[in-house]
Motif scaffolding. Structure first.
Motif, PDB file in Angstrom:
ATOM      1  N   PRO A 163       0.834  -1.212   0.000  1.00 57.55           N
ATOM      2  CA  PRO A 163       0.000   0.000   0.000  1.00 57.55           C
ATOM      3  C   PRO A 163       0.866   1.259   0.000  1.00 57.55           C
ATOM      4  O   PRO A 163       2.010   1.247   0.480  1.00 57.55           O
ATOM      5  N   ALA A 164       0.327   2.345  -0.510  1.00 55.73           N
ATOM      6  CA  ALA A 164       1.079   3.589  -0.637  1.00 55.73           C
ATOM      7  C   ALA A 164       1.590   4.074   0.710  1.00 55.73           C
ATOM      8  O   ALA A 164       2.726   4.563   0.817  1.00 55.73           O
ATOM      9  N   THR A 165       0.782   3.950   1.761  1.00 59.20           N
ATOM     10  CA  THR A 165       1.214   4.418   3.081  1.00 59.20           C
ATOM     11  C   THR A 165       2.401   3.612   3.599  1.00 59.20           C
ATOM     12  O   THR A 165       3.311   4.157   4.223  1.00 59.20           O
ATOM     13  N   GLU A 166       2.412   2.304   3.314  1.00 58.94           N
ATOM     14  CA  GLU A 166       3.519   1.461   3.750  1.00 58.94           C
ATOM     15  C   GLU A 166       4.780   1.771   2.946  1.00 58.94           C
ATOM     16  O   GLU A 166       5.884   1.813   3.495  1.00 58.94           O
ATOM     17  N   LEU A 167       4.618   2.007   1.654  1.00 62.26           N
ATOM     18  CA  LEU A 167       5.770   2.393   0.834  1.00 62.26           C
ATOM     19  C   LEU A 167       6.389   3.683   1.362  1.00 62.26           C
ATOM     20  O   LEU A 167       7.606   3.799   1.493  1.00 62.26           O
ATOM     21  N   LEU A 168       5.535   4.646   1.682  1.00 61.25           N
ATOM     22  CA  LEU A 168       6.024   5.943   2.168  1.00 61.25           C
ATOM     23  C   LEU A 168       6.819   5.774   3.451  1.00 61.25           C
ATOM     24  O   LEU A 168       7.897   6.366   3.620  1.00 61.25           O
ATOM     25  N   THR A 169       6.314   4.954   4.376  1.00 65.88           N
ATOM     26  CA  THR A 169       7.023   4.718   5.635  1.00 65.88           C
ATOM     27  C   THR A 169       8.386   4.093   5.386  1.00 65.88           C
ATOM     28  O   THR A 169       9.397   4.511   5.965  1.00 65.88           O
ATOM     29  N   ARG A 170       8.437   3.091   4.506  1.00 58.07           N
ATOM     30  CA  ARG A 170       9.708   2.423   4.210  1.00 58.07           C
ATOM     31  C   ARG A 170      10.704   3.380   3.549  1.00 58.07           C
ATOM     32  O   ARG A 170      11.884   3.386   3.881  1.00 58.07           O
ATOM     33  N   PHE A 171      10.219   4.176   2.628  1.00 58.01           N
ATOM     34  CA  PHE A 171      11.110   5.065   1.893  1.00 58.01           C
ATOM     35  C   PHE A 171      11.684   6.155   2.787  1.00 58.01           C
ATOM     36  O   PHE A 171      12.822   6.590   2.605  1.00 58.01           O
ATOM     37  N   ARG A 172      10.901   6.607   3.730  1.00 54.94           N
ATOM     38  CA  ARG A 172      11.363   7.688   4.605  1.00 54.94           C
ATOM     39  C   ARG A 172      12.477   7.231   5.547  1.00 54.94           C
ATOM     40  O   ARG A 172      13.316   8.040   5.942  1.00 54.94           O
ATOM     41  N   THR A 173      12.466   5.963   5.918  1.00 58.75           N
ATOM     42  CA  THR A 173      13.417   5.489   6.925  1.00 58.75           C
ATOM     43  C   THR A 173      14.594   4.715   6.342  1.00 58.75           C
ATOM     44  O   THR A 173      15.547   4.422   7.062  1.00 58.75           O
ATOM     45  N   ALA A 174      14.574   4.408   5.047  1.00 53.60           N
ATOM     46  CA  ALA A 174      15.597   3.554   4.458  1.00 53.60           C
ATOM     47  C   ALA A 174      16.849   4.347   4.095  1.00 53.60           C
ATOM     48  O   ALA A 174      16.780   5.543   3.795  1.00 53.60           O
ATOM     49  N   ASP A 175      17.982   3.657   4.105  1.00 54.77           N
ATOM     50  CA  ASP A 175      19.207   4.223   3.543  1.00 54.77           C
ATOM     51  C   ASP A 175      19.194   4.010   2.029  1.00 54.77           C
ATOM     52  O   ASP A 175      19.030   4.942   1.266  1.00 54.77           O
ATOM     53  N   ALA A 176      19.379   2.771   1.608  1.00 55.48           N
ATOM     54  CA  ALA A 176      19.290   2.412   0.195  1.00 55.48           C
ATOM     55  C   ALA A 176      18.008   1.608  -0.017  1.00 55.48           C
ATOM     56  O   ALA A 176      17.539   0.923   0.888  1.00 55.48           O
TER      57      ALA A 176
END
Length: 497
Positions: A163-176
């Motif tokens: 889901p878009a909300t889960e993608l956003l959370t992952r992208f905000r906290t990831a390095d690569a």
């Protein structure tokens, strides 16, 4: 003698990236099996083509559905479950007849691969061996030609189907980041990267390692032309030439962050991202001990009683170009460092320094959630510390809150130098409410020494309360319920007068 099941990783698409062992097993197996869509073509078979031998039996495992709808009574998943069961039985017939099977898998057999569905159904009965393959992540990273991760950077691999909300959370906290399963999900993934501020760092890689490989900045991709066999790769910022830190001001900045009450999983993704971006960490030594600094970050610990000096120190660092994270526990705006930083930053000499505050889970909310919903109606938050205000003011505010029939959350109830105030609080409350008024004591909530006690004002033991404890005093409507499914405390949202 039964045959052997081989899970053969073929790599990302280039036949020359098939391992020597995989090529040998493909050539020597009596049965070659592969999955395909209803059109019948198989990328896996085309990659393995140079290693196929004459006389081999081919088992084409054709999916009944891919993305379309189905009239199967079990829906999409039901149709796939039946397909996997039927496919496994087809392969089992060959294995029982003594034929070895090379089941072909693009990339690696256990990395978002169809092979795993056969392995789970057959490995208990038959000998099964997996030959790992080069993943599409590795191939896409090679196509981009930028180090994906270095040092302590971490790689987050996500399917674009989230889901878009889960993608956003992952992208905000990831390095690569590596995003698989694009195709029709591309637009949602791209929009999440934009919202997370990572789109300008991202590369689109199509059919990595093949003769038709394409590499583009994500912003230049036409969503209508994105095939399933494509990826988005965001190399870590240590080496990513497309990373431009647009949030950094010429004079640096101070970000005041709240770690939450104790458990790592109550630290918000926003706070984690700010910690990762900071050049300097400033805070009380006990709170900084909860943070693992990355290489190169400077850590400036101090005593808990020098808040103004700490704020001035952080602002001075920022004025010289540093990005400073001032660390609090709980929420930085609740009896914590946000006020101290704002107060000092209001002085003329610091008014050019950017200051932001990132919220955290408060101790009051953490304790309340651990027992149910005692803060379900109006409530007051009062600190029992008299270091910055006299006891008379504290006592009067408690009287006023109780008179208004508010739930009261008590912060900073006691310390090594303030051992008398909890007893004074109990005496004060007993003059205002019934001894059976509900009271919750939460110590180190979310931490390794968590203690939760639901008691009453009359039964409160002041000696059991220390600086790491938060008290919640119920209103006249607060209820404590004992139940087999777990005890609960709540304050109804309706007011009955």
């Amino acid at each position: 003698m039964a045959g052997k099941l081989w899970g053969v990783g073929l790599g990302p698409g280039d036949s020359e990236l098939v391992t020597v062992k995989a090529a040998r097993v493909i050539s020597s197996s009596g049965v070659i099996a592969y999955h395909c869509a209803r059109h019948g073509n198989s990328i896996a078979r085309s990659v393995a083509q140079p290693y196929l031998a004459d006389g081999q039996i081919e088992e084409r495992l054709m999916y009944p559905v891919t993305t379309e709808t189905t009239d199967h009574p079990g829906g999409y998943q039901g149709a796939l479950d039946d397909f996997y069961a039927e496919s496994a039985e087809r392969l089992a017939v060959h294995l029982r007849a003594g034929r070895d099977i090379a089941l072909l898998a693009e990339g690696d057999p256990l990395f978002f691969s169809s092979y795993m569905h056969m392995h789970k159904r057959l490995a208990d009965e038959f000998d099964a061996e997996i030959i790992p393959g080069v993943t599409s992540v590795n191939a896409s990273s090679a196509a981009v030609g930028i180090p994906l991760v270095e040092g302590d950077e971490t790689l987050t691999v996500v399917p674009g189907t989230l889901p878009a909300t889960e993608l956003l959370t992952r992208f905000r906290t990831a390095d690569a980041i590596a995003v698989m399963k694009l195709g029709r999900t591309f637009t949602r993934v791209r929009d999440a990267l934009v919202a997370a501020g990572r789109a300008d760092e991202a590369f689109y890689v199509e059919r990595a390692s093949t003769s038709v490989q394409r590499v583009l900045p994500v912003g230049e991709v036409n969503p209508e032309e994105v095939p399933y066999f494509s990826m988005i790769v965001v190399p870590g910022r240590r080496n990513n030439p497309r990373f431009v830190d647009e949030t950094r001001t010429p004079a640096g900045e101070v970000v005041v962050i709240g770690l939450g009450p104790g458990a790592d999983d109550t630290t918000t993704p926003q706070v984690s991202a700010e910690l990762a971006r900071a050049t300097d960490l400033v805070g009380y030594k006990t709170y900084l001990a909860r943070v693992t600094p990355r290489p190169g970050q400077r850590v400036h610990a101090s005593d808990n009683r020098v808040e103004s000096e700490r704020a001035e120190f952080a602002l001075d660092l920022a004025s010289r170009g540093a990005r400073v994270a001032v660390v609090s526990s709980g929420d930085p705006g609740v009896f914590a460092m946000a006020t101290a930083v704002a107060e000092v930053a209001a002085e003329p000499r610091w008014q050019e320094v950017a200051v932001r505050v990132c919220p955290g889970v408060t101790a009051a909310n953490a304790v309340a959630a651990a027992v149910g919903a005692p803060l379900g109606h109006d409530y007051a938050v009062i600190s029992l510390s008299d270091r910055l205000k006299p006891w008379e003011v504290i006592a009067d505010r408690i009287r006023q809150a109780v008179a208004a029939d508010l739930v009261v959350a008590i912060y900073n109830p006691g310390s090594a130098s303030r051992g008398w105030q909890v007893a004074a609080l109990k005496e004060l409350l007993l003059g205002l409410v019934s001894p059976d008024r509900v009271l919750i004591a939460g110590r180190d909530v979310g931490g390794p020494e968590q203690q939760l006690t639901t008691t009453t004002v009359g039964a409160l033991d002041p000696a059991s309360v220390d600086m790491r404890t938060l008290l919640i005093i119920g209103s006249s409507a607060t209820v404590a319920v004992s139940r087999p499914g777990g005890d609960l405390v709540y304050t109804p949202r309706r007011h009955v007068g």
